[in-house]
Write a protein that holds these residues in place. Structure first.
Motif, PDB file in Angstrom:
ATOM      1  N   GLN A  51     -11.363  55.385-164.372  1.00  0.00           N
ATOM      2  CA  GLN A  51     -11.590  55.966-162.820  1.00  0.00           C
ATOM      3  C   GLN A  51      -9.576  55.843-162.653  1.00  0.00           C
ATOM      4  O   GLN A  51      -8.522  57.182-161.545  1.00  0.00           O
ATOM      5  CB  GLN A  51     -12.132  55.660-161.338  1.00  0.00           C
ATOM      6  N   LEU A  52      -8.639  55.379-164.037  1.00  0.00           N
ATOM      7  CA  LEU A  52      -7.405  55.260-163.143  1.00  0.00           C
ATOM      8  C   LEU A  52      -6.764  55.768-164.391  1.00  0.00           C
ATOM      9  O   LEU A  52      -5.766  56.543-164.325  1.00  0.00           O
ATOM     10  CB  LEU A  52      -7.124  53.373-162.762  1.00  0.00           C
ATOM     11  N   VAL A  53      -7.464  55.365-165.892  1.00  0.00           N
ATOM     12  CA  VAL A  53      -6.447  56.271-166.858  1.00  0.00           C
ATOM     13  C   VAL A  53      -7.082  57.548-166.423  1.00  0.00           C
ATOM     14  O   VAL A  53      -7.714  58.503-165.813  1.00  0.00           O
ATOM     15  CB  VAL A  53      -6.941  55.880-167.966  1.00  0.00           C
ATOM     16  N   ILE A  54      -5.315  58.567-166.390  1.00  0.00           N
ATOM     17  CA  ILE A  54      -5.514  59.631-166.178  1.00  0.00           C
ATOM     18  C   ILE A  54      -6.310  60.407-166.716  1.00  0.00           C
ATOM     19  O   ILE A  54      -6.388  60.391-168.170  1.00  0.00           O
ATOM     20  CB  ILE A  54      -4.076  60.416-165.951  1.00  0.00           C
ATOM     21  N   GLN A  55      -6.283  61.622-166.415  1.00  0.00           N
ATOM     22  CA  GLN A  55      -7.559  62.889-167.213  1.00  0.00           C
ATOM     23  C   GLN A  55      -6.518  63.311-168.061  1.00  0.00           C
ATOM     24  O   GLN A  55      -5.493  63.791-167.040  1.00  0.00           O
ATOM     25  CB  GLN A  55      -8.125  63.589-166.074  1.00  0.00           C
TER      26      GLN A  55
END
Ligand SMILES: Nc1nc2c(ncn2[C@@H]2O[C@H](COP(=O)(O)OP(=O)(O)OP(=O)(O)O)[C@@H](O)[C@H]2O)c(=O)[nH]1
Length: 487
Positions: A51-55
């Motif tokens: 959920q923290l690694v950007i898309q």
């Protein structure tokens, strides 16, 4: 890049909370025109990093059921196998390791066979160092020194949190641990990407100098033996429970737990210097795999060993004392009673069976059904599992529905990290807060923490995912503490 050129691989390491994901996100957002695949390995009972690694457009592979330097190495090999097939469409691979990973075995993976060497090339090992907290882990976390020693580039990150004098002192201390790496001082890992990508920096002879066993494979198991077995329901005994029959694995000698009299092929047998640390196994469990083989020819054994490497990284079948299991490439986790256990091995066809033992310290005997005595292995070998983790570091994951009360949450986290921040190396979470459609991203490294609203929940169900990593964590207290913040 020509289709034949090996794909450059960048390994991002650094202790828990140092800034690896910050650097990864920077790489993913910058316009570098490269098509990268990202392999992300996170330590922690529940995953938060996804959920923290950007898309981004990059392809992301997650490996969360163990540490990339040992138990999920099979997964890594599998993902690399898939990437190999689309090699001409890729400009590079980024691997973010867990904060507890030893980069040595990760780098080693790329030298395990000719196919790996032909398809991949380690471009560089980039180690992010938390300038504020690293010193306190020099002594208690052996991985930190390895991460520094193996680096081709060292980011002395969080420069904003320490004085210039402290930073200079730390830099010279780190220089003493690694004279070859380039050191970059950074805040939020802010630096031009050409300082971390396309380095052509990895040097195999230096890796070998640091770790003379670098090119020796390391395995998720410590011992294997081949047993000729008839068809039938045989009894497999672990430990010393059965004293009468305890004559073939006596532990005199090297203390490594095997019967060396019968070894035909002891690669590492002499000093038996493998260490028996096995961080992810409890004392009352033993991982084994029983694989049928057509013969004990070298090639057949090598194929079985490779299948076992992959199988050891997969989900296990739990086998209670007294239960039955069958041969195959499924990992069998035998549940022991104070080191002992007795199981039924149901063999459908007669033949040779290779037994792989996760921890070689457990004596193992197989009594074929109806036979008075146990069967001896016709071949056996110790395997090198040449690194270990700090067994004290563990994680507590919390996943709960409900909305948090912001004031109670703030009070709880603040107090918790103030009082336990020495032992809580890392805390992170994505939380649902009462009255707002946004997700609250919470980040803590020891006593420092921050929380920011980032993105909306949208169609994703609101929930709270939190993970704590550190020593002496009190699961119940953490869970109860968080529950009390929920409305
Ligand atoms: N003050 C300050 N905070 C930073 C810096 N770099 C990263 N952080 C913060 O440190 C926290 C941890 O950063 P991450 O990038 O998630 O660290 P990590 O190494 O990926 O952490 P793990 O994957 O959990 O081991 C986050 O709150 C970051 O915003 C920096 O240079 N200065």
């Amino acid at each position: 890049m020509s289709a034949d050129a090996p794909i450059p691989v960048t390994v991002l390491t650094g202790f828990l909370g140092a800034g690896k994901t910050t650097l990864l996100n920077r790489i993913l957002t910058e316009q570098h025109g490269k098509k990268l695949a990202v392999i992300e390995n996170e330590f922690g009972e529940v995953s938060v990093d996804n959920q923290l690694v950007i898309q981004s457009d990059e392809e992301l592979f997650e490996m969360n059921n163990g540490c990339i330097c040992c138990s999920v190495r099979g997964d890594l090999i599998r993902v690399l196998g898939r990437l190999m097939k689309r090699k001409n469409k890729l400009d590079g691979i980024l691997i973010e390791t867990t904060g507890l990973a030893d980069p040595g075995p990760v780098a080693q993976t790329f030298f395990t066979d000719d196919e790996m060497r032909a398809n991949f090339r380690i471009d560089g090992i980039v180690t992010v160092v938390d300038a504020k907290h690293v010193v306190q882990h020099f002594d208690d976390a052996p991985e930190v020194k390895k991460q520094i020693a193996f680096a081709d580039v060292l980011l002395l990150n969080k420069a904003d949190l320490v004085s210039p004098a402290d930073l200079a002192a730390l830099e010279s201390r780190i220089r003493g641990m690694n004279a070859a790496a380039r050191i970059e001082r950074t805040t939020n890992c802010d630096l031009p990407l050409d300082k971390v990508l396309d380095l052509q920096a990895f040097n195999l002879s230096r890796a070998e100098a640091l770790d003379p066993k670098f090119l020796e494979p390391s395995y998720p198991f410590e011992w294997a033996g081949a047993y000729p077995l008839p068809a039938g329901r045989h009894t497999l005994v672990i430990g010393h429970g059965d004293d009468e029959h305890d004559h073939d694995h006596d532990h005199e000698g090297c203390g490594c737990g095997h019967d060396h009299d019968h070894g035909h092929d002891h690669e590492h047998g002499e000093g038996c210097d493998h260490d028996h640390h096995h961080h992810h196994h409890a004392e009352n469990e033993l991982d084994i795999m029983v694989v049928p083989v057509a013969s004990t020819d070298d090639q057949v054994l090598a194929a079985a060993r490779d299948a076992a490497v992959v199988g050891f990284s997969d989900w296990e079948n739990r086998v209670a004392d007294g239960d039955t299991f069958t041969p195959g490439t499924t990992l069998q986790r035998l549940l022991l009673n104070e080191g002992n256990g007795r199981y039924t091995l149901d063999v459908a066809a007669p033949g040779t069976y290779l037994v792989f033992e996760g921890c070689g310290a457990h004596p193992l005997h197989i009594y074929p059904s109806g036979a008075a005595d146990n069967v001896r292995p016709t071949w056996q070998q110790d395997f090198e599992h040449n690194h270990s983790h700090d067994e004290e570091v563990s994680s507590v994951g919390i996943v709960l529905e409900g909305d948090c009360d912001p004031q109670r949450l703030n009070d709880w986290i603040g107090k918790l990290l103030q009082t336990k921040g020495n032992d809580i190396y890392r805390a992170k979470g994505v939380l649902a807060v009462k009255g707002t459609p946004k997700r609250l991203v919470f980040q803590g490294v020891h006593m420092l923490f921050d929380a920011k609203f980032e993105g909306e929940w949208g169609n994703t169900p609101r929930s709270n995912t939190l993970v704590f990593i550190g020593k002496d964590l009190d699961r119940q207290q953490l869970t109860e503490g968080f529950k009390a913040c929920l409305d």
